[in-house]
Enzyme design. Structure first.
Site, PDB file in Angstrom:
ATOM      1  N   ASP A 229       2.521  30.836   6.872  1.00 29.38           N
ATOM      2  CA  ASP A 229       1.861  31.671   5.870  1.00 29.38           C
ATOM      3  C   ASP A 229       0.340  31.522   5.960  1.00 29.38           C
ATOM      4  O   ASP A 229      -0.173  30.409   6.104  1.00 29.38           O
ATOM      5  CB  ASP A 229       2.327  31.190   4.480  1.00 29.38           C
ATOM      6  CG  ASP A 229       1.791  32.044   3.352  1.00 29.38           C
ATOM      7  OD1 ASP A 229       2.093  33.251   3.352  1.00 29.38           O
ATOM      8  OD2 ASP A 229       1.074  31.513   2.479  1.00 29.38           O
ATOM      9  N   GLU A 289       1.643  34.640  10.384  1.00 34.05           N
ATOM     10  CA  GLU A 289       1.154  35.742   9.557  1.00 34.05           C
ATOM     11  C   GLU A 289      -0.297  35.961   9.959  1.00 34.05           C
ATOM     12  O   GLU A 289      -1.226  35.401   9.377  1.00 34.05           O
ATOM     13  CB  GLU A 289       1.242  35.400   8.063  1.00 34.05           C
ATOM     14  CG  GLU A 289       1.009  36.642   7.228  1.00 34.05           C
ATOM     15  CD  GLU A 289       0.472  36.410   5.819  1.00 34.05           C
ATOM     16  OE1 GLU A 289       0.333  37.382   5.085  1.00 34.05           O
ATOM     17  OE2 GLU A 289       0.194  35.259   5.456  1.00 34.05           O
TER      18      GLU A 289
HETATM   19  C1  NOJ Z   1       0.982  35.651   2.296  1.00 30.96           C
HETATM   20  C2  NOJ Z   1       2.327  35.959   1.708  1.00 30.96           C
HETATM   21  O1  NOJ Z   1       3.000  36.852   2.545  1.00 30.96           O
HETATM   22  C3  NOJ Z   1       2.065  36.505   0.319  1.00 30.96           C
HETATM   23  O2  NOJ Z   1       3.232  37.038  -0.243  1.00 30.96           O
HETATM   24  C4  NOJ Z   1       1.496  35.394  -0.507  1.00 30.96           C
HETATM   25  O3  NOJ Z   1       1.149  35.901  -1.781  1.00 30.96           O
HETATM   26  C5  NOJ Z   1       0.237  34.800   0.142  1.00 30.96           C
HETATM   27  N1  NOJ Z   1       0.379  34.592   1.543  1.00 30.96           N
HETATM   28  C6  NOJ Z   1      -0.116  33.475  -0.475  1.00 30.96           C
HETATM   29  O4  NOJ Z   1       0.769  32.477  -0.057  1.00 30.96           O
END
Ligand code: NOJ
Length: 567
Positions: A229, A289
């Site tokens: 993430d 991500e």
């Molecule tokens: C990316 C995640 O996909 C999202 O849903 C989240 O709110 C943020 N990172 C914070 O962890």
């Protein structure tokens, strides 16, 4: 093996088709890793299947749907955070990395899910929230307790600039200052996301050790990898320099700003290399991500020596947002030649569903198949988002009081939050789409009566049936799995077409991205083919198509056409 079986086996191989079981091996005879051949499927656990009817999905719910996923053609599921959490950001605020939130079940439920998944050849990927913890995590509770606490330096604490003034001008991506004053010690702590998500201090080796140990703990429990993430936010400028302020304000009413000193700092790559070493010890895969502005940025995440992420997601692909052959061509070419293995995504839990983004409001079902025809036939690994395969739509809140996602509350009405793309999976045409007999945590849209698994399984022309056929084809075709990507007719503004070529085998993909019928012809002389013939593999055409010469093809509006090329 009897002779007949052997003969058909040899025949299959000679056409570049491989049995599915081979595609599931960790590494195949040509050195392809399992994740290069796998189809990934993202599950938002709150919304997938509710086994105890409390209105929120759970792990046992997921277990109960493994046969569905297998039948669909899924090889790995990525479950967004299911760890104990106050759920401020629906799990992305973790308060214990080595357990399961009671709302989702227990570790025993996880083990059962893992073992049932493994029986079906489905691997499990968990979400690793590396940048921050919950403010209720014991590390942070200790950290905030005093300036001399053992975990004080695990987070970023600083004095304000002056009375009532945060240390610098950095903004949270979820609105307003990224610093919150904690009265206990009268210092500010930093959070790129909500105040309930304090950033970990990755310059502290103790943080790195503890977090790496978390991954080891799950690898030992059978997890095949992690989706990382928010990797680009791990590091901040140690001098806390102010970010450059840009003209105008954002959807939260804050000044626009370039995140120059609190995002994409080069140190992140050292951490990714170290994390990769741990993953390699366990044969695991790391998915990123990775929101990037251009291909050069994306390339960096593979690592200079292919020693960082095996699977950084190409989000530039999701940003095309319209049926534009030139734009897709450009982005596919860029990622295809980037040196790493491409990873294609068209939807996720943070962006409006692809059904809506690409749909024109009239032909959305056909367009949903068209998009499947695109990202499931490219060279690279696709990551599906639950519900995409049945044409789930966004169901946005219409009133601020209904909003569950905090950014929708802070940014209303410009930012409605992400509830719309996170609604319960639509299993049947019954109440609450068969997701729960309780009150679902988010309402299901009215379209669930037409777009749901049970109804679509009965309809040979449904989006779901199309996904199933396409995924079955993909799994069995070496050409679709590993073949080279060769763009065709590069000036065509309406039809996106390409070849996938593996040794001497070729598959032609033609996608009519317009609402008009179009005639196309293909010159394959560059491939040494003067008058190639086609053998149809799959089409969404309403009229039956004949195999034959490939000189000219009339494509219906939004048609997907896939054929094997014969000499
Ligand atoms: C990316 C995640 O996909 C999202 O849903 C989240 O709110 C943020 N990172 C914070 O962890």
């Amino acid at each position: 093996m009897d002779k007949k079986l052997l003969a058909s086996f040899v025949l299959l191989l000679s056409f570049g088709f491989v049995p599915t079981a081979w595609a599931q091996k960790a590494v195949d005879s040509e050195g392809h890793q399992w994740w290069q051949h796998a189809v990934f499927y993202e599950i938002y656990p709150r919304s997938f299947a509710d086994s105890n009817n409390d209105g929120v999905g759970d792990l046992s719910g997921i277990t109960s749907k493994l046969d569905y996923l297998k039948q669909l053609g899924v090889d790995a599921i990525w479950i967004t955070p299911c760890f104990p959490s106050p759920q401020v950001d629906f799990g992305y605020d973790v308060s214990d990395y080595e357990n399961i939130d009671p709302m989702y079940g227990t570790l025993k439920d996880f083990d059962r899910l893992a073992s049932e998944a493994s029986k079906r050849g489905i691997r499990i990927i968990l979400d690793f929230v590396m940048n921050h913890t919950s403010d209720k995590h014991p590390w942070f509770l200790d950290s905030r307790s005093s300036k001399s606490a053992a975990h004080r330096n695990w987070y970023l604490w600083r004095d304000g600039k002056g009375a009532g003034q945060p240390p610098n001008n950095w903004e949270s991506t979820f609105g307003h200052s990224a610093w919150t004053l904690d009265p206990k010690t009268n210092q500010y702590y930093y959070h790129y996301f909500y105040p309930q998500q304090p950033d970990l201090n990755w310059r502290n080796p103790a943080v790195e050790k503890a977090m790496f140990d978390v991954t080891r703990w799950w690898y030992r429990r059978g997890v095949a990898g992690f989706r990382l993430d928010a990797v680009d936010t791990l590091f901040e400028d140690p001098d806390l320099r102010d970010n450059p302020v840009l003209a105008g304000t954002n959807k939260y009413g804050d000044p626009n700003m370039e995140d120059k000193y609190n995002k994409k700092l080069p140190e992140v790559h050292e951490v990714l290399q170290d994390l990769r070493r741990v993953a390699d010890e366990h044969g695991a895969v790391l998915i990123g991500e990775t929101w990037t502005d251009d291909i050069d940025e994306l390339k960096q995440y593979y690592g200079e020596h292919s020693n960082e992420l095996q699977m950084p997601m190409d989000f530039m692909f999701t940003e095309i947002n319209k049926l534009s052959p030139p734009k897709f061509r450009k982005q596919i070419a860029a990622v295809d030649s980037a040196g790493g293995w491409p990873v294609f995504v068209i939807s996720n839990h943070d962006i409006v569903r692809s059904y809506v983004r690409y749909g024109d409001g009239q032909h959305n079902d056909r367009i949903a198949k068209l998009m499947a025809g695109l990202y499931l036939t490219l060279r690279g690994t696709p990551i599906m988002y639950y519900g995409e395969e049945i044409g789930m739509t966004n169901n946005d809140a219409t009133r601020q009081e209904e909003v569950k996602d905090p950014i929708g509350k802070i940014g209303w009405p410009e930012e409605k939050g992400r509830d719309g793309e996170r609604t319960p999976m639509q299993w049947t045409d019954g109440p609450n789409a068969g997701f729960t007999s309780g009150k679902p945590w988010l309402p299901v849209p009215p379209t669930s009566t037409s777009h749901n698994v049970a109804s679509e399984l009965k309809n040979p022309n449904s989006i779901l049936e199309f996904y199933k056929r396409l995924l079955a084809l993909r799994h069995q075709s070496r050409t679709l799995l590993d073949g080279q990507y060769i763009p065709l007719n590069q000036d065509d503004p309406n039809v996106l077409s390409y070849l996938r070529k593996y040794k001497h085998e070729m598959v032609l993909v033609a996608l009519n991205m317009s609402e008009e019928a179009h005639k196309v012809s293909f010159d394959l002389s560059g491939q040494g083919l003067v008058s190639p013939k086609s053998k149809l593999l799959l089409t969404t055409a309403s009229e039956p198509r004949k195999d034959g010469a490939l000189r000219e093809l009339s494509l219906e509006p939004f048609e997907v056409y896939l054929a094997e090329i014969l000499k």
